[in-house]
Design a protein around this motif. Structure first.
Motif, PDB file in Angstrom:
ATOM      1  N   ILE A 297       0.915  -1.068   0.072  1.00 56.80           N
ATOM      2  CA  ILE A 297       0.038  -0.042  -0.023  1.00 56.80           C
ATOM      3  C   ILE A 297       0.945   1.101  -0.043  1.00 56.80           C
ATOM      4  CG2 ILE A 297      -1.657   1.380   1.476  1.00 56.80           C
ATOM      5  CD1 ILE A 297      -2.668  -1.316   2.277  1.00 56.80           C
ATOM      6  N   MET A 298       2.085   1.314   1.005  1.00 59.17           N
ATOM      7  CA  MET A 298       2.724   2.269   0.887  1.00 59.17           C
ATOM      8  C   MET A 298       3.507   2.684  -0.419  1.00 59.17           C
ATOM      9  SD  MET A 298       3.361   5.200   2.432  1.00 59.17           S
ATOM     10  CE  MET A 298       2.688   4.858   4.066  1.00 59.17           C
ATOM     11  N   ALA A 299       3.929   1.526  -1.007  1.00 65.04           N
ATOM     12  CA  ALA A 299       4.727   1.628  -2.283  1.00 65.04           C
ATOM     13  C   ALA A 299       3.706   2.340  -3.372  1.00 65.04           C
ATOM     14  CB  ALA A 299       5.216   0.093  -2.554  1.00 65.04           C
ATOM     15  N   GLU A 300       2.660   1.857  -3.334  1.00 67.70           N
ATOM     16  CA  GLU A 300       1.641   2.298  -4.357  1.00 67.70           C
ATOM     17  C   GLU A 300       1.373   3.795  -4.012  1.00 67.70           C
ATOM     18  OE1 GLU A 300       1.272   1.053  -7.081  1.00 67.70           O
ATOM     19  OE2 GLU A 300       1.467  -1.182  -6.867  1.00 67.70           O
ATOM     20  N   VAL A 301       1.379   4.474  -2.896  1.00 73.36           N
ATOM     21  CA  VAL A 301       1.045   5.628  -2.558  1.00 73.36           C
ATOM     22  C   VAL A 301       2.190   6.522  -2.827  1.00 73.36           C
ATOM     23  CG1 VAL A 301       0.834   7.312  -0.440  1.00 73.36           C
ATOM     24  CG2 VAL A 301      -0.568   5.237  -0.553  1.00 73.36           C
ATOM     25  N   VAL A 302       3.615   5.994  -2.640  1.00 80.16           N
ATOM     26  CA  VAL A 302       4.536   6.709  -2.950  1.00 80.16           C
ATOM     27  C   VAL A 302       4.738   6.623  -4.743  1.00 80.16           C
ATOM     28  CG1 VAL A 302       7.254   6.533  -3.091  1.00 80.16           C
ATOM     29  CG2 VAL A 302       6.048   6.025  -1.033  1.00 80.16           C
ATOM     30  N   ARG A 303       4.322   5.542  -5.482  1.00 83.47           N
ATOM     31  CA  ARG A 303       4.367   5.752  -6.738  1.00 83.47           C
ATOM     32  C   ARG A 303       3.526   6.678  -7.350  1.00 83.47           C
ATOM     33  NH1 ARG A 303       2.530   0.384  -9.809  1.00 83.47           N
ATOM     34  NH2 ARG A 303       3.939   0.509 -11.833  1.00 83.47           N
ATOM     35  N   ALA A 304       2.235   6.528  -6.771  1.00 83.83           N
ATOM     36  CA  ALA A 304       1.145   7.630  -7.377  1.00 83.83           C
ATOM     37  C   ALA A 304       1.553   9.025  -6.952  1.00 83.83           C
ATOM     38  CB  ALA A 304      -0.056   7.317  -6.763  1.00 83.83           C
ATOM     39  N   ALA A 305       2.004   9.295  -5.775  1.00 84.32           N
ATOM     40  CA  ALA A 305       2.417  10.722  -5.306  1.00 84.32           C
ATOM     41  C   ALA A 305       3.494  11.098  -6.352  1.00 84.32           C
ATOM     42  CB  ALA A 305       3.098  10.655  -3.684  1.00 84.32           C
ATOM     43  N   GLN A 306       4.597  10.198  -6.795  1.00 82.52           N
ATOM     44  CA  GLN A 306       5.760  10.548  -7.615  1.00 82.52           C
ATOM     45  C   GLN A 306       5.055  11.033  -8.711  1.00 82.52           C
ATOM     46  OE1 GLN A 306       8.390   7.333  -7.140  1.00 82.52           O
ATOM     47  NE2 GLN A 306       9.326   8.588  -5.477  1.00 82.52           N
ATOM     48  N   GLN A 307       3.960  10.357  -9.279  1.00 80.45           N
ATOM     49  CA  GLN A 307       3.587  10.342 -10.604  1.00 80.45           C
ATOM     50  C   GLN A 307       2.851  11.700 -10.563  1.00 80.45           C
ATOM     51  OE1 GLN A 307       1.276   7.109 -11.952  1.00 80.45           O
ATOM     52  NE2 GLN A 307       0.409   8.153 -13.663  1.00 80.45           N
ATOM     53  N   VAL A 308       1.968  11.936  -9.649  1.00 82.61           N
ATOM     54  CA  VAL A 308       1.225  13.223  -9.590  1.00 82.61           C
ATOM     55  C   VAL A 308       2.039  14.506  -9.338  1.00 82.61           C
ATOM     56  CG1 VAL A 308      -0.657  14.429  -8.270  1.00 82.61           C
ATOM     57  CG2 VAL A 308      -1.194  12.066  -8.861  1.00 82.61           C
ATOM     58  N   SER A 309       2.998  14.328  -8.571  1.00 87.86           N
ATOM     59  CA  SER A 309       3.960  15.354  -8.308  1.00 87.86           C
ATOM     60  C   SER A 309       4.481  15.777  -9.673  1.00 87.86           C
ATOM     61  CB  SER A 309       4.829  15.001  -7.302  1.00 87.86           C
ATOM     62  OG  SER A 309       5.578  15.988  -6.885  1.00 87.86           O
ATOM     63  N   ALA A 310       4.799  14.847 -10.374  1.00 88.56           N
ATOM     64  CA  ALA A 310       5.552  15.182 -11.652  1.00 88.56           C
ATOM     65  C   ALA A 310       4.790  15.723 -12.758  1.00 88.56           C
ATOM     66  CB  ALA A 310       6.193  13.910 -12.157  1.00 88.56           C
ATOM     67  N   THR A 311       3.355  15.594 -12.758  1.00 82.28           N
ATOM     68  CA  THR A 311       2.601  15.901 -13.822  1.00 82.28           C
ATOM     69  C   THR A 311       1.097  16.061 -13.042  1.00 82.28           C
ATOM     70  OG1 THR A 311       2.062  13.664 -14.332  1.00 82.28           O
ATOM     71  CG2 THR A 311       3.702  14.745 -15.684  1.00 82.28           C
ATOM     72  N   PRO A 312       1.012  17.208 -12.339  1.00 83.52           N
ATOM     73  CA  PRO A 312      -0.270  17.509 -11.685  1.00 83.52           C
ATOM     74  C   PRO A 312      -1.307  17.568 -12.903  1.00 83.52           C
ATOM     75  CG  PRO A 312       1.605  19.161 -11.025  1.00 83.52           C
ATOM     76  CD  PRO A 312       1.795  18.109 -11.889  1.00 83.52           C
ATOM     77  N   SER A 313      -2.787  17.365 -12.670  1.00 84.69           N
ATOM     78  CA  SER A 313      -3.620  17.592 -13.489  1.00 84.69           C
ATOM     79  C   SER A 313      -4.284  18.851 -13.543  1.00 84.69           C
ATOM     80  CB  SER A 313      -4.630  16.442 -13.354  1.00 84.69           C
ATOM     81  OG  SER A 313      -5.300  16.598 -12.194  1.00 84.69           O
ATOM     82  N   HIS A 314      -3.447  19.854 -13.059  1.00 87.58           N
ATOM     83  CA  HIS A 314      -4.285  21.286 -12.760  1.00 87.58           C
ATOM     84  C   HIS A 314      -3.161  22.270 -13.113  1.00 87.58           C
ATOM     85  CE1 HIS A 314      -2.202  22.045  -8.863  1.00 87.58           C
ATOM     86  NE2 HIS A 314      -2.683  20.869  -8.446  1.00 87.58           N
ATOM     87  N   PRO A 315      -3.404  23.298 -13.453  1.00 88.28           N
ATOM     88  CA  PRO A 315      -2.482  24.512 -13.488  1.00 88.28           C
ATOM     89  C   PRO A 315      -1.640  24.488 -12.183  1.00 88.28           C
ATOM     90  CG  PRO A 315      -4.742  25.140 -14.225  1.00 88.28           C
ATOM     91  CD  PRO A 315      -4.868  23.872 -13.537  1.00 88.28           C
ATOM     92  N   ASN A 316      -0.376  25.131 -12.132  1.00 86.90           N
ATOM     93  CA  ASN A 316       0.348  25.439 -11.113  1.00 86.90           C
ATOM     94  C   ASN A 316      -0.011  26.395 -10.052  1.00 86.90           C
ATOM     95  OD1 ASN A 316       2.295  23.257 -11.830  1.00 86.90           O
ATOM     96  ND2 ASN A 316       3.509  24.428 -12.889  1.00 86.90           N
ATOM     97  N   ASN A 317      -0.997  27.402 -10.454  1.00 87.50           N
ATOM     98  CA  ASN A 317      -1.496  28.435  -9.872  1.00 87.50           C
ATOM     99  C   ASN A 317      -2.525  27.984  -8.852  1.00 87.50           C
ATOM    100  OD1 ASN A 317      -3.302  28.100 -11.555  1.00 87.50           O
ATOM    101  ND2 ASN A 317      -3.594  30.152 -12.403  1.00 87.50           N
ATOM    102  N   GLN A 318      -2.770  26.904  -8.694  1.00 86.25           N
ATOM    103  CA  GLN A 318      -3.786  26.287  -7.875  1.00 86.25           C
ATOM    104  C   GLN A 318      -3.246  26.424  -6.148  1.00 86.25           C
ATOM    105  OE1 GLN A 318      -5.697  22.619  -7.976  1.00 86.25           O
ATOM    106  NE2 GLN A 318      -7.356  23.519  -8.253  1.00 86.25           N
TER     107      GLN A 318
END
Length: 92
Positions: free
Chosen positions: A71-92
């Motif tokens: 579970i933690m490994a998947e959280v880390v993986r997803a956090a890295q993916q979202v952090s690298a390419t957030p699905s919203h503009p950076n001004n949020q």
């Protein structure tokens, strides 16, 4: 009417909060947290329950160390993916 719940959502939410307390990511807004949750939950098996007894049994099963590590490994993986390419503009 029975309420169907996925215990994995509860476990992943807690793991995500633990991760965010100890790590900094590009953005930890609600939108990014929801994206991390969705990515993580899509990579893990669901654990549904409808009763208190089912919830207790599911909680006991989820305490197994390999599950917690996965579970933690998947959280880390997803956090890295979202952090690298957030699905919203950076001004949020």
């Amino acid at each position: 009417m029975y309420e169907l719940k996925n215990h994995m959502e509860i476990v992943v939410q807690q793991a995500l909060q633990d991760y965010l307390r100890q790590n900094t990511i590009t953005c930890s807004c609600e939108h990014c947290q929801a994206d991390i949750m969705a990515l993580t939950l899509n990579r893990l098996p669901a654990r549904y329950f409808v009763s208190l007894q089912g919830e207790i049994l599911t909680q006991i099963e989820s305490q197994a160390l390999p599950d917690q590590a996965r579970i933690m490994a998947e959280v880390v993986r997803a956090a890295q993916q979202v952090s690298a390419t957030p699905s919203h503009p950076n001004n949020q």
